[in-house]
Design an enzyme around this catalytic site. Sequence first.
Site, mmCIF file in Angstrom:
data_model
loop_
_atom_site.group_PDB
_atom_site.id
_atom_site.type_symbol
_atom_site.label_atom_id
_atom_site.label_comp_id
_atom_site.label_asym_id
_atom_site.label_seq_id
_atom_site.Cartn_x
_atom_site.Cartn_y
_atom_site.Cartn_z
ATOM 1 C CD GLN A 1 -2.962 0.840 2.301
ATOM 2 O OE1 GLN A 1 -2.834 -0.041 3.138
ATOM 3 N NE2 GLN A 1 -4.027 1.601 2.217
ATOM 4 C CB VAL B 1 0.349 -2.595 -5.187
ATOM 5 C CG1 VAL B 1 0.872 -3.303 -6.417
ATOM 6 C CG2 VAL B 1 0.718 -1.127 -5.233
ATOM 7 C CE LYS C 1 1.111 1.535 -7.437
ATOM 8 N NZ LYS C 1 2.410 2.189 -7.400
ATOM 9 C CG ASP D 1 7.355 8.909 -3.121
ATOM 10 O OD1 ASP D 1 8.160 9.090 -2.181
ATOM 11 O OD2 ASP D 1 6.299 8.265 -2.998
#
Length: 836
Positions: A528, A534, A548, A645
């Site tokens: 997650q 996912v 996803k 990210d």
Amino acid sequence: MAVLNLLALIIATLLLLFRRTSGAGISPADTLNSGGNVTDGETLVSAGGTFTLGFFSPSTTVLTKRYLGIWFTASGTDAVLWVANRETPLNNTSGVLVMSSRVGLRLLDGSGRTAWSSNTTGASTSSVAQLLGSGNLVVREKSSNAVFQWQSFDHPQNTLLAGMRFGKNLKTGMEWSLTSWRAQDDPATGDYRRVMDTKGLPDIVTWHGNAKKYRAGPWNGRWFSGVPEMDSGYKLFSVQMVDGPDEVTYVLNTTAGIPFTRVVLDEVGKVRVLMWLPTSRVWKEYPWLPRDACDEYTSCGAFGLCNVDAAPTPSCSCAVGFSPVNASEWSRREASGGCQRDVPLECAAGNGTAVTDRFAPVHGVKLPDTDNATVDMGATLEQCKARCLANCSCVAYAPADIRGGGDGSGCVMWKDNIVDVRYIENGQDLFLRLAKSESATGERVRLAKILVPVMAFVLALTAAGMYLAWNCKLRAKRRNRDNLRKAILGYSTAPNELGDENVELPFVSLGEIAAATNNFSEDNMLGQGGFGKVYKGTLGQNVQVAIKRLGQCSGQGVEEFRNEAVLIAKLQHRNLVRLLGCCIDGDEKLLVYEYLPNRSLDSIIFDAASKHLLDWPTRFKIIRGVCRGLLYLHQDSRLTIIHRDLKTSNILLDADMSPKISDFGMARIFGGNQHEANTNRVVGTYGYMSPEYAMDGVFSVKSDTYSFGVIVLEIISGLKISLTHCNGFPNLLAYAWSLWIDDRAMDLVDSSLEKSSSCSEALRCIQIGLLCVQDNPNSRPLMSSVVTMLENESTPLAVPIQPMYFSYRGLGGTGEENNTSSSVNGMSLTTMLVGR
Ligand SMILES: *[C@@H]1O[C@H](CO)[C@@H](O)[C@H](O)[C@H]1NC(C)=O
Ligand SMILES: *[C@@H]1O[C@H](CO)[C@@H](O)[C@H](O)[C@H]1NC(C)=O
Ligand SMILES: *[C@@H]1O[C@H](CO)[C@@H](O)[C@H](O)[C@H]1NC(C)=O
Ligand SMILES: *[C@@H]1O[C@H](CO)[C@@H](O)[C@H](O)[C@H]1NC(C)=O
Ligand SMILES: *[C@@H]1O[C@H](CO)[C@@H](O)[C@H](O)[C@H]1NC(C)=O
Ligand SMILES: *[C@@H]1O[C@H](CO)[C@@H](O)[C@H](O)[C@H]1NC(C)=O
Ligand SMILES: *[C@@H]1O[C@H](CO)[C@@H](O)[C@H](O)[C@H]1NC(C)=O
Ligand SMILES: *[C@@H]1O[C@H](CO)[C@@H](O)[C@H](O)[C@H]1NC(C)=O
Ligand SMILES: *[C@@H]1O[C@H](CO)[C@@H](O)[C@H](O)[C@H]1NC(C)=O
């Protein structure tokens, strides 16, 4: 050896201090007589004290590279303005600058060899060297104050000061241009040059190697067409331009009362204007060139217009009467192919009745590149128009000098293509040649300019209303789903149509996905993340996939989502996880990725039981793979994609333990607000965020470089960045830095690696990691440089600067704490960066 050098420097400095204090009252000299010298530790200081000439090392940690330079006294060697031996550093502190009667200034190393010489012709025993109050180092006859036999202002490097000349003397061939440093702590000549382009109208061009990178725009009598700020903006300088047959130069003159200001061409080709604020003792930066994506040279191709205000991203459009050469490329925001005429010019058909063509004005732009244009300073605008009309190779014209309303003092005429045009405030008018049959369209266009926005607004309202109504209905009834989707997306999901060229990304039905994931069962859940859950699934005949499921309220339209997904599907690189398909159904948005059996890097590297699976060659392979994948996202794909990210849990490993970056499309898939909201929530990734992103939300490719640096250090050490205590240090960065500075960097290497590690490779990786996590984004290398550093052991590495910000504060703390204290942190960061 470094310690010996340090000692030598300290002693030299103490001696100097002693000499200075014992001669109290005597201000330091600014002049060197013939036969005199300046040794390491001694300085010349200009009258008034503004500038200092002396020996320095650009990085505070390594003293084996000594340079002779001139710096702004108040901020020390942070602001080096000129370096004598930029290509030939001395390796110790026994250098000496001597004033010789034969060649002027000479820099000698400890063994008496010449490291640099001013090669002054005409120097004699009565010549002296002097550091002037302007920052200019000159060699002149003792008796003559104004005639210089040599001056450093004739040899600009990366910095332009008030009073310095920039441009070309066409008669003597003398050129005054800027060249960047190679790195922030390496004054050697770097990749970028900024020169006066004297073809066509005068223009200032930044070159990256042999490629034009940015262009200031043609000189229009008052400013360079793309930099109206020169005339109206900050008023830091006035520009004295000489635009004559023999000389095209300008000299900056600072406005009275303005503090010391310098213009720097930095290591990445950016022009920065920096003003010293004497009370707060920091440099204030004024945005200059490039300001935005539209300043990138010819970003929209021939006859394309770049508009930075077009939300959400800068966009290209074609001039009136033109359309994209390749519409499919254009729709993927790959606009460099440019535009072509809708109606060919009659003139070009060899008809001879050229006067039937007409001109359409484009208002408010930076004028195109004038390299191949004809300039006629004698003609009026009307004459130009007639002349352009009569000449079949002329495609556009514009006033060359806007003083006096731009009518009467010359014009410029283009042939072939026009390139590098952008909309800009205070821009100029450009007149484009169109075929006469285009003219009816032209008349309509004026009307359309008023009508289109109004109609678009009305249409948008209607569409929004309809969409809402449709959405409600859909939710209420949940019927006819497939038909509606077909209507919206323009094609169906029938398998026999998947071969159609239009279908670039297979659509998978929600039913298939539900079946594949056992109706999204908890057992199938892989993880997650900030964007949703996912699941593992099996589609079709045993194709394992990761699915996803995006959050329910991503706030993005169906069409946008589809476009973005198609875009991501086109990004193909062996170090990126592949997107195989997507699914849109009501509120559901799902992405189908390839499934990777070894899961994510963090699940192995931080796990005591399995970390031994990754020996040094494998870890090195992972580092290089991540680096290549990131480089592809940043520049090798046609778009610049910033991951934002990047972390070990977003790096998946395939069966060969080759890394694949995942989640790279998220930044684009989500609208701006949504993405930021998510980032704030993901507390666990705080340690990977660069200081400027964590505090100010400012991100760039260099934010990814930072995250990459953190990952490199994690991979080498097997330690998590999120640990709050790391062998007695606040975190991994502080620990790594301390080992590095103590010359014990090999202690950082994960003990489970034992004998498999190559000492030189590991040390290089640690140094690269530290270079990537430097506080100042400008100091961090681009991924292209990192690839070179990793692939080629002989590439010299810069010396990292201590990452102060997170090292001092520690990384602990949640996103929320960070938010509330961000203003305080913002201040301390600025101070630390500048005060170093
Ligand atoms: C520098 O000047 C000093 C005297 O001030 C002299 O003793 C020394 O030899 C000079 N060094 C060089 C390299 O000329
Ligand atoms: C500088 O170079 C010389 C000769 O190249 C060498 O003898 C000397 O030891 C070096 N000094 C340092 C500090 O590396
Ligand atoms: C400094 O380096 C030079 C060569 O660059 C060498 O001849 C000299 O001996 C060195 N001096 C010291 C003190 O190491
Ligand atoms: C001075 O002349 C020498 C020999 O001609 C040359 O190698 C060197 O580059 C010149 N230095 C400068 C600063 O032009
Ligand atoms: C620079 O501007 C000042 C007024 O601000 C003027 O007095 C001075 O002559 C100018 N300098 C040059 C070199 O033109
Ligand atoms: C447009 O570009 C795409 C991809 O670069 C290419 O496959 C296609 O053939 C081009 N179309 C035309 C009409 O040139
Ligand atoms: C040349 O232009 C004239 C006027 O527009 C037109 O009548 C004529 O057909 C054209 N001739 C050719 C060969 O295109
Ligand atoms: C000018 O012409 C040369 C040679 O044809 C070409 O390579 C170059 O791209 C042209 N420059 C511009 C700005 O169109
Ligand atoms: C037409 O324009 C081109 C480029 O502007 C120029 O080279 C050429 O000499 C012109 N021809 C005539 C006849 O004026």
